[in-house]
Design a protein around this motif. Structure first.
Motif, short mmCIF file in Angstrom:
data_model
loop_
_atom_site.label_atom_id
_atom_site.label_comp_id
_atom_site.label_asym_id
_atom_site.label_seq_id
_atom_site.Cartn_x
_atom_site.Cartn_y
_atom_site.Cartn_z
N ILE A 185 7.91 -2.07 4.32
CA ILE A 185 8.31 -3.09 3.33
C ILE A 185 8.11 -4.59 3.71
N ALA A 186 8.31 -4.77 4.83
CA ALA A 186 7.96 -6.24 5.30
C ALA A 186 6.61 -6.61 5.07
N LEU A 187 5.46 -5.75 5.51
CA LEU A 187 4.13 -6.02 5.09
C LEU A 187 3.89 -5.81 3.78
N GLU A 188 4.45 -5.25 2.89
CA GLU A 188 4.09 -5.14 1.45
C GLU A 188 4.39 -6.47 0.80
N GLN A 189 5.34 -7.37 1.38
CA GLN A 189 5.52 -8.54 0.52
C GLN A 189 4.32 -9.51 0.39
N SER A 190 3.36 -9.08 1.43
CA SER A 190 2.27 -9.95 1.45
C SER A 190 1.32 -9.69 0.22
N ARG A 191 0.83 -11.09 -0.42
CA ARG A 191 -0.45 -11.08 -1.31
C ARG A 191 -1.66 -10.85 -0.78
N TYR A 192 -1.59 -10.99 0.59
CA TYR A 192 -3.03 -10.98 1.38
C TYR A 192 -3.24 -9.73 1.89
N VAL A 193 -2.30 -8.79 2.40
CA VAL A 193 -2.39 -7.73 3.10
C VAL A 193 -2.13 -6.53 2.27
N ASN A 194 -3.25 -5.69 1.80
CA ASN A 194 -2.61 -4.37 1.19
C ASN A 194 -2.40 -3.06 2.06
N VAL A 195 -1.28 -2.27 1.80
CA VAL A 195 -0.92 -1.36 2.56
C VAL A 195 -1.06 0.05 2.09
#
Length: 833
Positions: free
Chosen positions: A277-287
């Motif tokens: 959830i924390a990573l998926e807030q990024s517009r830069y990194v796709n999970v």
């Protein structure tokens, strides 16, 4: 003056007239004044044509548009118009402009009337998007139009709206550039017409330069040469580079299983889900999603619950085109709880770098996850300013309760493995008992209901999620708003918001797929739907089988039968064995009914043979109306038995169609039954999806027209008069036009009907029923050529007949019958020659 309540996504176009000062000096004041008056007339004409608003002007222009394609259309016409203006005035030098186009957030406000009288602009626009568009414009060569990475895909996808000229445009990428004052590197593009545009790499300026690797920069090359000259064999190991990954914006990562070394089972699933959830807030990194990883494990013939460690995670990353593997760990170190994550190069399985955070006790875990995720995003190249802007603390965006988070994580696992519906819903409800403000649990429940066709329950859960906006990330909040808009607003509103969303989050497969369906159902635009869903045919996206099946549908609607069959077969090969009707229709469209039966019977839906709506269409198309009537009656009985109001109404429309078109039953009684049900149940159906009852009333009017029942047609038009559905939903608006044309035909004015329908059939998005109505109007007017052309269209556009899908999806009954009738007429005509 008052600023807008919140930033808005808008398209900004900045232009600059090249060498304007020198031009004025050379021409003189009088000639220059004539030139600029002509220039202003050109700008005003283009503003009206492309729906732009002029914000500022001097030697250049600042304009704002709702859509990127409008801004691009203005820029292209402006470049061409300047060239023609220079020729008309016989200027000795070409008249050219530079242009920069960008889509981004802006704040806009109206100045007061007093300020405008004192010389202020009527509208002020500010925001980071404005200087970025200015940097693009300043970088452009004379006659060049440069676009940002946000504007280019939106404009490129809509280029077909420019007509034939759009197909001749040249699109070029010039890589990533650095702009002074802009923290992140930006990819830039050029678009132009051959012969008008430079179509050349822009030159570096003091405020803009290419984002080249260090070793390719001139100063660095000289330093490297000196270093090599000084190196000795004994010192070679000192110069070995540290491990690194060439990670770019919107690249993908695989998240491996969390290693829980604390022995506390509460942390197992909860922290792994929190990390995602924390990573998926990024517009830069796709999970890479859980579902996609399970699909890949299945292809690798591994169990879905196998631990994704360094070796297995690296293999998944290589298979699915992910740049990095992330391995999170939680452990007790020196009496403190340490959360850490390694970034693994999947090619070598070596640790490139690691980030960790320590906290006191189990309650510190979520805060440490936030800290580690932010650190990883920065390590992967995301600008810290962006990290700070888009990161919402986990207790706020998810839940502060680890027990609630664990129940939520297990529910997601059950859902992604196609587990038991009630089990998943029970786990989500448990999470909400532990934290009633857990908005993300409501959103997930809504998606589960929607995937099962339970739209009423889905909307209720989305509304509950949106009632707790402070507990949703910016992306999730926009996503939920979009989901609600899809069923509760005009298609144009949904389209605009979806474009704005995808400008910010261009890799959200769920929104891309729904956006494509919107083009299909609401606009009858198969080409745009195909272009959108093809974006999902990448190794990083889950459920590519469904995406390929969708591409097959959209190709079928464009009469590209062989291409459609290829995609349908690939969908099966990718593991999608679900809905098979439209795969079968690709054979039905060419009269290969045995092949159609074989395909349909091999799917779960078809194991008992043709049923419900599919059976009605099948037997109508194959000239067996009595079997179609039996299927329609069985369908209606089944829908009534489970109290499905939408299906019940659609089944009554099928019964009325058969009674009216094929004499299978009492047409008066069948139509009256449909209208009575509409009066009793229409509001209930509209509560689920608002256009349904209006489309069904218009369809009843169409059937009345077929029977030359002028009163029935008038009643259909009266009951839908002034409806916002007719105004806002393009396919319903077309149907309304058809019923009006039938009324004109019945009143002895077929020429009026022809004039009404001809503009509609000139578009690729015209409904099949528009061609049918034009055929009837032409026959009434004695226009044999138009009637013959429309007969041929109905007989040959069989893919569109089957693939067309409107709001209530009842036109397919008439489509199938009309196409069969047209085919019979053509065959009779050929036999009589």
């Amino acid at each position: 003056m008052q600023a807008s309540a919140a930033p808005q996504i808008r398209t900004l176009l900045l232009t600059d007239l090249v060498d304007s000062t020198h031009l004025v000096e050379r021409l003189g004041d009088a000639a220059a004044a004539e030139l600029f008056r002509a220039h202003d007339r050109l700008v005003l004409e283009l503003q009206r044509r492309w729906r732009g608003r002029l914000i500022d002007r001097s030697d250049g222009l600042l304009l704002i548009f709702e859509r990127p394609i409008d801004g691009l259309g203005f820029a292209l016409d402006y470049v061409r118009g300047l060239r023609d203006l220079g020729r008309d005035l016989q200027l000795k030098q070409p008249l050219q402009a530079r242009a920069g186009l960008h889509v981004g957030e802006v704040l806009a406000w109206e100045n007061s009337a007093d300020a405008v009288r004192m010389g202020a602009k009527q509208l002020e626009v500010e925001g980071l998007a404005k200087p970025l568009a200015g940097r693009l414009m300043a970088l452009a060569r004379p006659g060049q139009i440069l676009l940002s990475a946000t504007a280019e895909p939106l404009a490129h996808r809509a280029a077909r709206e420019l007509g034939e000229r759009g197909e001749l445009l040249v699109w070029k990428s010039y890589g990533r550039w650095r702009f002074k004052g802009i923290p992140e590197a930006q990819e830039i593009f050029e678009v132009g017409e051959p012969g008008l545009a430079p179509l050349r790499m822009p030159a570096h300026t003091p405020k803009a330069w290419r984002d080249l690797p260090l070793w390719r920069r001139p100063v660095a090359l000289a330093a490297e040469a000196l270093l090599l000259a000084c190196m000795t064999a004994g010192a070679w190991f000192l110069a070995q580079p540290k491990p690194a990954i060439a990670f770019n914006e919107r690249d993908w990562v695989v998240v491996g299983d969390l290693r829980n070394l604390t022995g506390d089972p509460r942390l197992d699933d909860a922290l792994e889900q929190a990390f995602r959830i924390a990573l998926e807030q990024s517009r830069y990194v796709n999970v890479l999603s859980d579902m996609k990883m399970r699909e890949t494990l299945q292809r690798m013939q591994r169990k879905p619950d196998v631990a994704v460690d360094r070796a297995l995670g690296s293999e998944i990353a290589l298979r699915d085109g992910a740049r990095a593997l992330l391995l999170p760990t939680v452990a007790e170190v020196g009496g403190r709880l340490r959360v850490s994550a390694e970034v693994i190069d999947p090619h070598t399985q070596t640790t490139v770098y690691a980030v960790s955070a320590d906290g006191k006790g189990i309650d510190s875990a979520l805060g440490s996850i936030d800290e580690v995720a932010d650190g990883l995003r920065a390590k992967l190249g995301e600008a810290m300013q962006s990290v700070q802007k888009t990161s919402v603390p986990l207790p706020n965006v998810a839940t502060p309760s680890l027990d609630a988070l664990k129940a939520f994580a297990v529910a997601r696992n059950v859902t992604s493995t196609a587990g038991d519906r009630e089990q998943a819903l029970g786990l989500y409800r448990r999470a909400l008992q532990l934290d009633p403000q857990f908005a993300l649990a409501h959103a997930d429940m809504a998606h589960l209901h929607a995937s099962l066709g339970e739209l009423g329950q889905a909307r209720e859960e989305w509304r509950k999620a949106l009632s707790i906006p402070q507990r949703l990330s910016p992306q999730e909040r926009l996503s939920v708003e979009l989901m609600l808009l899809q069923y509760a607003s005009a298609p144009e509103v949904y389209q605009r918001k979806a474009q704005e969303y995808l400008a910010l989050y261009p890799d959200d497969s769920r929104i891309i797929g729904r956006f494509a369906v919107n083009y299909w159902h609401q606009y009858n635009d198969f080409r745009s739907a195909e272009m959108l869903v093809r974006r999902l045919l990448k190794p990083q996206y889950e459920r590519t089988g469904i995406s390929r099946y969708s591409v097959g549908i959209y190709l079928l609607g464009q009469e590209k039968y062989e291409a459609a069959l290829i995609e349908f077969r690939r969908a099966r090969e990718a593991g999608f064995l679900g809905a098979g009707e439209l795969y079968a229709r690709a054979y039905d469209a060419r009269g290969l009914h045995a092949d159609a039966d074989r395909i349909y019977l091999a799917t779960p839906a078809g194991r008992s043979g043709w049923r419900d709506e599919a059976a009605v269409i099948t037997w109508m198309d194959r000239g067996q109306p009595s079997r179609a009537a039996e299927a329609a009656a069985a369908w209606a009985s089944k829908a009534d038995g489970i109290n499905d109001v939408q299906e019940s109404l659609r089944a009554r429309a099928a019964i009325a169609s058969l009674a009216t078109l094929t004499d299978q039953g009492d047409a008066d009684r069948a139509l009256q039954e449909l209208l009575s049900r509409l009066n009793a149940k229409g509001a209930e159906a509209d509560a689920i999806y608002s256009p349904i009852s209006i489309e069904l009333r218009l369809y009843a009017g169409l059937l009345a027209a077929y029977r030359n029942d002028r009163a029935g047609v008038a009643e259909a038009l009266r009951s839908t008069e002034g409806s916002s559905v007719v105004r806002d939903y393009p396919t319903v608006a077309q149907l309304h036009q058809v019923v009006q044309a039938e009324q004109e035909r019945l009143s002895g004015q077929p020429q009026l009907a022809l004039a009404r329908l001809r503009p509609l059939v000139s578009e690729d998005t015209a409904l099949v029923v528009v061609h049918w109505a034009l055929l009837r109007a032409a026959q009434a007017a004695g226009d044999a050529d138009v009637a013959q052309a429309q007969t041929r269209w109905l007989a040959t556009h069989r893919g569109r007949v089957f693939a067309e899908n409107t709001t209530a999806d009842v036109l397919r009954f008439l489509n199938a019958w009309a196409s069969r009738q047209a085919s019979s007429r053509l065959q009779e005509g050929q036999a009589s020659r």
